[in-house]
Structure formats: structure tokens, C-alpha cells
Design a protein around this motif. Sequence first.
Motif, PDB file in Angstrom:
ATOM      1  N   LEU C 173       0.852  -1.195  -0.057  1.00 48.29           N
ATOM      2  CA  LEU C 173       0.187   0.006   0.037  1.00 48.29           C
ATOM      3  C   LEU C 173       0.811   1.202   0.090  1.00 48.29           C
ATOM      4  O   LEU C 173       0.606   2.168  -0.757  1.00 48.29           O
ATOM      5  CB  LEU C 173      -0.953   0.097   1.281  1.00 48.29           C
ATOM      6  N   SER C 174       1.874   1.265   0.900  1.00 47.86           N
ATOM      7  CA  SER C 174       3.117   2.459   0.953  1.00 47.86           C
ATOM      8  C   SER C 174       3.284   2.869  -0.649  1.00 47.86           C
ATOM      9  O   SER C 174       3.399   3.844  -0.793  1.00 47.86           O
ATOM     10  CB  SER C 174       3.935   2.118   1.687  1.00 47.86           C
ATOM     11  N   SER C 175       3.693   1.918  -1.283  1.00 44.02           N
ATOM     12  CA  SER C 175       4.246   1.965  -2.375  1.00 44.02           C
ATOM     13  C   SER C 175       3.348   2.618  -3.611  1.00 44.02           C
ATOM     14  O   SER C 175       3.367   3.678  -4.159  1.00 44.02           O
ATOM     15  CB  SER C 175       4.763   0.649  -3.068  1.00 44.02           C
ATOM     16  N   ILE C 179       5.210   6.273  -1.409  1.00 51.85           N
ATOM     17  CA  ILE C 179       6.350   6.128  -0.792  1.00 51.85           C
ATOM     18  C   ILE C 179       7.319   5.091  -1.553  1.00 51.85           C
ATOM     19  O   ILE C 179       7.066   4.115  -2.051  1.00 51.85           O
ATOM     20  CB  ILE C 179       5.817   5.689   0.610  1.00 51.85           C
TER      21      ILE C 179
END
Lengths: 213, 315, 288
Positions: C173-175, C179
Motif C-alpha cells: 500500500l505504501s508503494s 512512498i
Amino acid sequence: MLELRDFQVRYGNFKAIKNLSFSLPSGDAVGLTGRNGVGKTSTLKGIIGLVETEGEVLFRGEDISDLEPHTRATRGIGYLPQERKVFGQLTLEENLRLVGEDSGEDRIKNEVIDLFPCLKGLFNQKAVNLSGGEQTMVAIARLLIRNPDLLLLDEPTEGLMPELEEVLHRVLEENLRQDRSILIADRNINYLKAISNEVYQLSEGLVSNVIEG
Amino acid sequence: MQMEASWNLGKLLTVFVVVLTVFGVLPLFLGRFQVVLVTEALILGVYALSFDLIFGYAGMLSFGQSIFFGVGAYTILYSFKGGLGLAVSLLLAVFVAGFFGLLVGGAIVRIKGAKFFLVTLVGSILFYLLALDNRWLTGGSDGMVVPTVFPGLAENYYLVLGVSVTAILFALILVRSPLGLVLKMIRDNERRAGLLGYSLKKYKVITFTIGGGIAGLAGGLYAYTSGFVSAGFFHWTRSADAVVWTILGGAGTVVGPFLGAALLTVVSDILSAVVGNIYPVVVGALLVLAVVVFPRGVFGLLEGTIRNWKGDSGG
Amino acid sequence: MSKLAFGLLNGVVWGTVLALLSSGLNVVFGLMGTVNVAHGSLYMFGAYLAWICFSFLDSFWLSLIVSPLAVGLVGVSIGFLLKPVRKDPILTVLGTFGITILLQGSTLVLWGGTPRRVPLPFDSTFSLFGTGYSFYRIFVALVSGLVLYCLWFLVERTKFGLRLRASREDPELSSAIGIPVFNLFLLGFALGGALAGLSGALIAPLVSLTPEMGLRIFAIVFLIVIIGGLGKIWRSVVVAIYFAVFRGLASIFLDSTKGLILTFSLALLVVLVNPSILGRSSANANGS
């Protein structure tokens, strides 16, 4: 805005998406529908880069299929995954701060409260303590903060209360008016028809039907 | 990192007989020192094999083989002191070490992955410290003399050869047995094996026990031929050796660990003549290389090359 | 009685250093479930750098800057090297184990196996129960505490720390939200390495340096991190202090080896008996 050419998604030996080619102009919305497991999520994941793809993914005319997901995101693609993913261990405020610009945090807070008034007192709560609906609101707010030019939404209405569905609808319409593009995956064809210009029905990794919205 | 030995039993037996003959006549052609090396490599190969069963076949990265190596060694010591003969003592070493394998395995089997590795590492260190501390039992780091009637690596070449061959045969039969197939299934896809109704824990504990027993056999042999045991037998570097030999030789093959043990023991000897202490640096680098570049080990490379020669289609 | 006080104090001092070291491991471990077996060797490297600074550059204090920087760089290299296998826990363990052997062996070749000693940078003591207690130890505890506070601030109060925590919780999810997870991963390795290097440099005047000190301490630190909870930096700090104090006291009432045996056994027992401690499994599932 977005164009897929000979787009394929495969997991090992299994081809979830065999060939997908369509274009999505600015200010337009397209829906993807089909039964569970047919490949709607795979398509969206492939566009944001979370799964391996073959073929071309053109964003604003440029092939982004070799780029890392985070690069695609910073270029202007917003992704709302299934199951309203938020970071449970972070507070509501931190979930939003993750994508916000360093200045203007208060402005963002106010905008979010305008959009979802019932989030007002919850900014210091860990996201895992929020209800499902509240988490969805956070995920949607997070999606919108950067004003992405292309919005990818995966089953956004899942577990969403009717009032929020309306809010979301308004937000999406507004984005379309501002010439942004939307790609929504959902099982509910009627919902998709209400917002999209076209709805593609997926079956066996290919488009089996096109429905006018 | 897993190699399926795809050779049928007939081919295997032929190769086996050939290799056995070669090894059988080897001492006639080699100098004493080289025979010593070969004997040592055989013993350590059996030891590495024990690790391969646990890791290459059951998928458990255990750092604790030194525990069973040491237990086997000390069992031999006390068995001899008790007046028992060689054959009985070796068997005893297998059983006692296997028993320890059962205990340890039973205690830790439900732990997974990296944490399993840690627990075995700590266990290994713990046993070493205990051995170090209890001088009355183990002689500490100075060790004790094993009353071997006929000590010496070269002198016991045929004994070691016999025992190693038995161990290899046993392992080969084991991995082709129903138990072996279940293990491979567990290694490759634990969830699926569990869903199919196999009791993962039971099979893992069995493997750990067998692995422990074989390590004990190696430890006993080593103590017997060198005429000496010490707490150092329990040191974690012994565990590390087993890991390195198996990985570099090729995990998941019965022969790979032997190759690894043999090659690296020789390499270690050669290197220490050139630059003292350079061996660990080389081994460390090789291990990193193996992990990142070619995880199938030397045996994997060899197999691949032979396949290419024979024109088999790629695996 | 004074023995008790000394043991306790020593335990706390040692505990803060262990806490520093554990935090370094946790930054990487919690980040991507990556086990860096070489973490202990990085600590050893930091300690040897201190010895080098003292022996060849005549300044121990220099090492407090050199060690974190140099070891941080080594940390990044390790992260880089492991890029292709970082999602596979077994390969990561094996790979970093290889690096451990490499570092340990290199140290052995370069500086030999005889234990090295770094003298205390300042001799002053203060009187405690009639005996002198070294100020340097207090200094070590203070520096460790300060660095831990800075780490806390970095992780909990800055945007970098926020992104780190997010990547730790859900790298995918961060990617997807922008991020750069792998870059953070490398930075995490740098941070972890720097912490290990600093710990090594700080502790150098208080212990004897051997190439093996790395793996031994790795087992301890890994235990601490597991008991405290993967990625839960602050809980590990507490566990580290408990562990060190317990070890210190045990060594007073028994002897050093027995004390270590007892501490290890107890820690192992805790790990074995409480499966929930092993709970939060690796951030990544095995690729099938």
C-alpha cells in the motif's frame, strides 16, 4: 489520459488478464465489472504497478509500465484498493499526512472535515480503532489529497453507507468536471453505469461486453 | 534451492556401484595424508547430510546440528569407557543423539522461519556453554581422550566408508519413501500439505529426530577416529559448517552435502597453507554469492551442466 | 551490597547499549521482516573501528563519528546486495549469515584473533559504596539514552519516521500511494548499521574485542527483539534493559558463564512458551 495496449497480467503460469486494450480520455470515467476473481483488481494493480504486466500502459502518452508504483503515484495516479486499506497502526491524521504536502496540513484537515464531517473528533485515533465506514472515508480522503489526474477505484462502494455513496458520487463528478479520469472496478453494474461513460464487462481475461453508461 | 534428483533407481545404483568401487581402491593410490582428508570429508559429509535432510528436504533452517554432533561424540566416549564395543557404541550414538533430536524438535517444531533459526542458534550456543561449564562431564574446552583401540583417520578409512555408504543409502531410500515425499511437499508448500491433512508437526519432528541421529553418528565417528572430544564439538561454528557445506554443495540433494563438505574441507586446507585464516572470508563470500546468484549450489550447477551435455530439455 | 549495586548499575549501562543495538536491528527487521544476521558483525566492526581510531589515529573520540558513518555505509551495501532476495526470509538469513562470516573472517585476517583492548578514554571515577565507579560507563548510558531519544523522535515525530512506519506495516500500500519503499529500506539499513556501529564504538573500552563478539551478541539481540515484538522498537528497549540487568545480577550470584546460561535459558523459555510473542509474523508471505 490513460491508454492500455495489449495489456496482460499473469501470475506464474496463469494469465489473469489475457489482453486488454482501451483508452480513457480526460474527463471520462470507465467502469470494469464482472464476477469475483475475473481480474478487475488485477487490472487496477497492474496499472499502478503492484503486479507484473506485459504490454503498454500509457499515462498522458508516456509508457509507465517499467516504473515503480511509487513513481507512478507521484506522477498523478491515485489508487483506492479494495477493502478500504488504511494503515491501522497510524492515527487518522498520520494516514493523511503520509501523502500530504509538508505545508498546508491545516488546510487539508479542514477540507477533509468539510467532506466528511463525522471524522471531526477522530484525528488522533489509531485507524485500526475506527469503524469500517470511517476507514473508507479516510481512504477516500487520502486518495483525493494530492488531486491525482487518474483515479483508480477498486470496489469503492463495498460496505459504504448510502449517504457516503452520494458524497463519493459528488466528488467523482467534480473530478470529472475538472478533466480528471476515473477507472472504477465494481460488481454493481448499475452503480458503474451511473457514473461512467462506458462499462467493460470482463470474462476470462478479456472484455466480453461494452455497456453504455 | 531444491533439486529433484530425477534419476531413476537403476541409473542411480549403477553410478553408486562405480563410485563405491573407486572409493574402495582409492587408498591404494593416495598418500596417507590424502586418505586422511578423504576420511574426514566422508565423516563431515555424513554430518552435512543430516542438515540437508532437515533443511533441504523438510525446509527447516536449523542451526542446531552441532548439538547432536556433540551428543553423539560424547556418547561414544562414555560408551567406550563403559566397555562397550564399537558397533554398539555407534548405534548408541545414533539413538541418543536421535533422542535429543526428538526432544529439541518436539519443543520447537511449531516455530517458523527466521525465529526457528534463532531458537536453534541460541540452543546451539546454550549447549556449548553448558558443555564448557560442566568440565566434570565434558572436560570443557580441553576435552577428554577417547579410548579408541585403533585411532586415526586413515586407519579407519574403510570403516568410515562403510558407515557413510550406509548413511547415504539410508538417506536415498528415505527421500524416495512416502515419508520423503511428504517432507518435500511440506517444504515446497506448507499450507497445501496442511490442507491435505498431513500433520506437519509430526513429520517435522520425525525428520529432526532422524537428522539428529545422523549428526550423532558423524560426531561419534569423528570422536572415535580422532580419539578425542571436547566442548568445541558443540560450538556453533560446527553448525555453521553443516549449513555452508550443504548450501554450497547443493541443498535438497543427498550428494550435494558430501560434495560441499569434501570440496570445502580441501579448499580450507589449501587456503590455510597460503594465507592463514582466509578460509572464512572465502566461504562467506561464496555463501553470499550462492544465495544471490546461484541458489542451487555446486551440485545444482553440475547437474545442470550434465543435463545440457545430454541434451535434456531444461528443468 | 556494593556488589549488588555495581551489578545493577553495570546491567543498566549494558542494557542501554543493548537497547541501542536492538533498535538498530528492529528498524530493519520491523521494516520488511528482513533478518540481518550480520547486525552483530556490524557491531563488531564498529568496535574494531574504535580500536583502529585509538591505535592508529590516537583518538578514541573520533570513532564515535567514524563508526556510525562507516558502518551505516556497510549497512546500505548489505541492503543493496540483498535486493533480489529480500522477500525470502530463508535466503535473507543465509545471505546475511554469509556476510557475517565474511566480516568476521576479514577481521580475523586483518587484525588477528588475539583480543584487543581499548583503554578508557577518561579515567575519572566517582565513589560508590566506597569503590570507584567509572564515569565512562555513565557516559555510555547517557549517550545511548540520548541517541535512543533521537531515534524515538525520528521514528514517531518526523515524516521520514512516518513513512518508515507505514512501509513497515504495509509495503504494498505504501508503494501505491507514493512512498519509495525500497529507498526507505536502504535508509533503514543505513540507520540500523549506524546504530550498530555506534554501539560497538561505545562499548569498545569496556569489553575485549574479538572477531567472534558479533555472532554471540546477535543471538542476544535477536532474542530481545523477538521477545519485545518485531518492529516494536520501544518494547525491545525495555526487554533489553531487563535482560542486561538480569544477566548482570546472575553473573554476580553465579559466575559469568552460568549467568549467561541462565539468562539464555530463561529467554529461550519465554520465547518457546509464549507463542503469541512469536505472533506478528514476517511482513511478507512466502512467495509460492
